[in-house]
Design a protein around this motif. Structure first.
Motif, PDB file in Angstrom:
ATOM      1  N   ASP A  23      -8.510  -5.041   1.631  1.00 54.06           N
ATOM      2  CA  ASP A  23      -8.931  -5.692   2.873  1.00 54.06           C
ATOM      3  C   ASP A  23     -10.035  -6.691   2.570  1.00 54.06           C
ATOM      4  OD1 ASP A  23      -7.312  -3.931   4.503  1.00 54.06           O
ATOM      5  OD2 ASP A  23      -8.807  -2.379   4.083  1.00 54.06           O
ATOM      6  N   HIS A  62     -12.320   0.585   4.756  1.00 56.24           N
ATOM      7  CA  HIS A  62     -11.703  -0.635   4.228  1.00 56.24           C
ATOM      8  C   HIS A  62     -11.374  -0.453   2.752  1.00 56.24           C
ATOM      9  CE1 HIS A  62     -13.425  -2.385   7.902  1.00 56.24           C
ATOM     10  NE2 HIS A  62     -12.542  -3.364   7.734  1.00 56.24           N
ATOM     11  N   GLN A  78     -12.086   1.972  10.122  1.00 58.91           N
ATOM     12  CA  GLN A  78     -10.755   2.568  10.238  1.00 58.91           C
ATOM     13  C   GLN A  78     -10.786   4.080  10.086  1.00 58.91           C
ATOM     14  OE1 GLN A  78      -8.539   0.420   7.282  1.00 58.91           O
ATOM     15  NE2 GLN A  78      -9.232  -1.523   8.110  1.00 58.91           N
ATOM     16  N   GLY A 107      -7.717  -9.694   2.341  1.00 58.09           N
ATOM     17  CA  GLY A 107      -7.903 -10.143   3.715  1.00 58.09           C
ATOM     18  C   GLY A 107      -9.119 -11.053   3.851  1.00 58.09           C
TER      19      GLY A 107
END
Ligand SMILES: Cc1cc2nc3c(=O)[nH]c(=O)nc-3n(C[C@H](O)[C@H](O)[C@H](O)COP(=O)(O)OP(=O)(O)OC[C@H]3O[C@@H](n4cnc5c(N)ncnc54)[C@H](O)[C@@H]3O)c2cc1C
Length: 531
Positions: A21, A43, A530, A290
């Motif tokens: 990420d 992450h 998350q 990301g």
């Protein structure tokens, strides 16, 4: 802590098992802070570091062959790292307060500022020759900066306020005007009559910063501010075990949280699209992710992105020396022992006029005649960085930080300028001692004296800090400088998925972890945890 990322080894090439990420370019202490906070929030984080070790400018090393002394090679004291952030990261390191704050020799006397107020006052009055006026002025000025510190420091890990909002929060117009609205020379020249005491205070404005104290650009004010607000007190403490202990613990925390750290992996190019980044590393591999967090300096980031340089090229301004001494040198002042004088910051030729003269000489392209510098002995407060054998023979470390040695002085003929700068700095130190420092140097088994030097040009090569600038670029005000920045974290770049997590962010610079924290908070604001 949470574990997500991992590596697989395919044909000798490491690849992340799943697309990260977040890719962090650089495993300096700030990159490690950002990696830990983000990995801990779930992450997938991959850290790419060009060197064979973590830590950047916050490392320990054994630079002298055959000598078991693990010194903090570059940065050496910690003030700005929020204690709450260390706890959040699970990093348990002792930051030890020094008993002596500073000693400033002057002729056969000297100003000792220590934890004994009566002794401090007596020492100032005796050296300066006043009846306590300078000591009173120092107390008043200390109260002014501590008031600002208590208000400003907690905001460094919060979204940015506007200038007016921060001013309101500080709530002290006189202090605000003195530190934020006029060149620092104004308040120093009004508050202190003694040139020596003015200089002691002024040095905090010139660490790694090439500016006159009356510079209308305010770089000296910003440098001063960050030197007096750390953890609301401005104390500079010793990381027990040395700087490498701190960054070793940060790397452990990052790995525990699940971040993947790849060493010997220089980033050579970054392509940033709207929602993805492609990071090219030495050897041809391309890693996709990301977001990119840049622990590298903004000027390095610009080069990697192929973007124009943001502003003027950074220029560092210090000569760093590391020495090992057989014994501490003798002083000219009978009222203070060498063990006291070198336990705190030992100011050398840092009177106010001396600082201004050295600045003018360096600005005119000369190595300052009498380089101002400050020395400090780590082992008087924490001997653990020496082997038991070295300890038992009375060996001590000495780190010297020389001011007003800008990179420009070393560009034309580096080796000659380096030689001249080291010689002038040693002569400057010797001018305030009772014996030459060279007579106290430890000699390594191979016959070489235990003294190493780093010019800004060498720091640029060793650490990837452009211009040898120890803060990656000149320090910035701790408030938003335009309306659009208010409420943001000071880590943003024109590309939405590229953030700065290193010293070059607003409120970055020094060993603080603050830009690493703030970059992680900016990512979490956009892509929440998350877990
Ligand atoms: C001589 C000296 C003395 C100092 N003294 C103090 C002090 O006593 N106290 C204090 O608070 N501060 C001090 N500082 C300043 C402080 O050390 C730095 O501001 C701070 O360490 C910056 O941390 P950082 O993590 O942001 O960046 P850095 O420490 O610069 O780390 C950046 C990392 O990125 C890596 N990198 C660079 N280019 C690439 C690339 N292309 N690909 C992958 N990786 C890359 C580097 O190898 C490095 O590991 C000093 C600095 C120096 C040089």
């Amino acid at each position: 802590m949470h574990r997500r990322a991992g590596t697989a080894k395919l044909g000798g090439v490491h690849t992340a098992r799943s697309t990260p990420d977040v890719i962090v370019a650089g495993a300096g202490h700030n990159g490690l802070v950002a990696a830990t906070l983000l990995a801990d929030s779930g992450h997938r984080v991959l850290v790419l570091e060009s060197a064979g070790h973590v830590g950047g400018a916050a490392v320990s090393a054994r630079p002298f062959p055959g000598i078991d002394a693990r010194i903090s090679r570059y940065s050496y004291l910690v003030s700005l790292f929020p204690r709450a952030l260390l706890r959040q990261l699970g990093v348990d390191i002792e930051l030890r307060r020094r008993r002596i704050s500073s000693y400033t020799p002057s002729g056969d006397a000297g100003v000792l500022i220590c934890d004994d107020p009566a002794r401090t006052r007596e020492s100032i009055a005796r050296t300066v020759g006043d009846d306590g006026a300078s000591a009173d002025a120092l107390d008043r000025f200390g109260a002014l900066t501590t008031g600002v510190a208590g208000r400003v420091f907690p905001t460094l890990t919060e979204p940015l306020r506007s200038r007016a909002q921060l001013c309101e929060l500080v709530g002290d117009d006189a202090a605000w005007d003195a530190l934020f609205e006029a060149p620092l020379s104004g308040v120093l020249e009004t508050a202190f009559q003694s040139d020596l005491v003015r200089g002691i205070v002024a040095t905090d404005a010139l660490i790694g910063t090439f500016a006159g104290l009356d510079d209308p650009g305010f770089a000296q004010n910003r440098c001063f501010l960050y030197h007096v607000i750390g953890n609301g007190t401005g104390h500079w403490d010793i990381p027990v075990g040395g700087m490498g202990t701190l960054t070793g613990a940060l790397a452990d925390a990052a790995r525990r949280a699940g971040a993947e750290l790849r060493l010997n992996t220089p980033v050579t190019r970054i392509e940033a699209g709207d929602d993805r980044v492609a990071v090219h590393v030495d050897g041809g591999e391309v890693v996709e992710g990301g977001r990119l967090l840049a622990n590298v300096a903004p000027a390095v980031l610009a080069e990697l992105l192929g973007s124009p340089l943001p502003g003027d090229p950074p220029e560092g301004s210090q000569l760093k020396l590391n020495l090992l001494l057989r014994r501490l040198p003798r002083l000219r002042d009978p009222a203070v022992t060498p063990e006291e004088a070198f336990a705190g910051t030992f100011h050398v030729n840092e009177g106010y006029d001396q600082l201004q003269r050295a600045y003018r000489q360096a600005a005119a392209g000369q190595i300052p005649e009498l380089p101002p510098c400050e020395a400090y002995c780590h082992t008087l407060t924490d001997p653990t960085i020496l082997s038991p054998e070295l300890r038992s023979t009375g060996v001590h470390t000495l780190t010297v930080f020389g001011l007003h040695m800008p990179a420009r002085l070393f560009r034309a003929d580096h080796d000659a300028a380096r030689h001249a700068a080291v010689a002038a700095t040693l002569a400057s130190i010797n001018a305030v001692l009772a014996e030459p420092i060279e007579d106290c140097l430890l000699v390594a088994p191979d016959g070489s004296p235990c003294l190493e030097a780093h010019t800004p040009v060498e720091l640029e090569h060793e650490l990837g800090m452009p211009g040898g600038h120890i803060f990656h670029r000149d320090l910035t005000w701790p408030f938003a400088e335009d309306e659009a920045e208010v409420g943001r974290w000071g880590v943003e770049t024109p590309r939405p998925n590229v953030l700065i997590c290193g010293a070059g962010a607003r409120r970055g610079g020094a060993v603080s972890g603050i830009p690493g924290h703030n970059a992680a908070r900016a990512v979490l604001a956009a892509a929440p945890a998350q877990k």
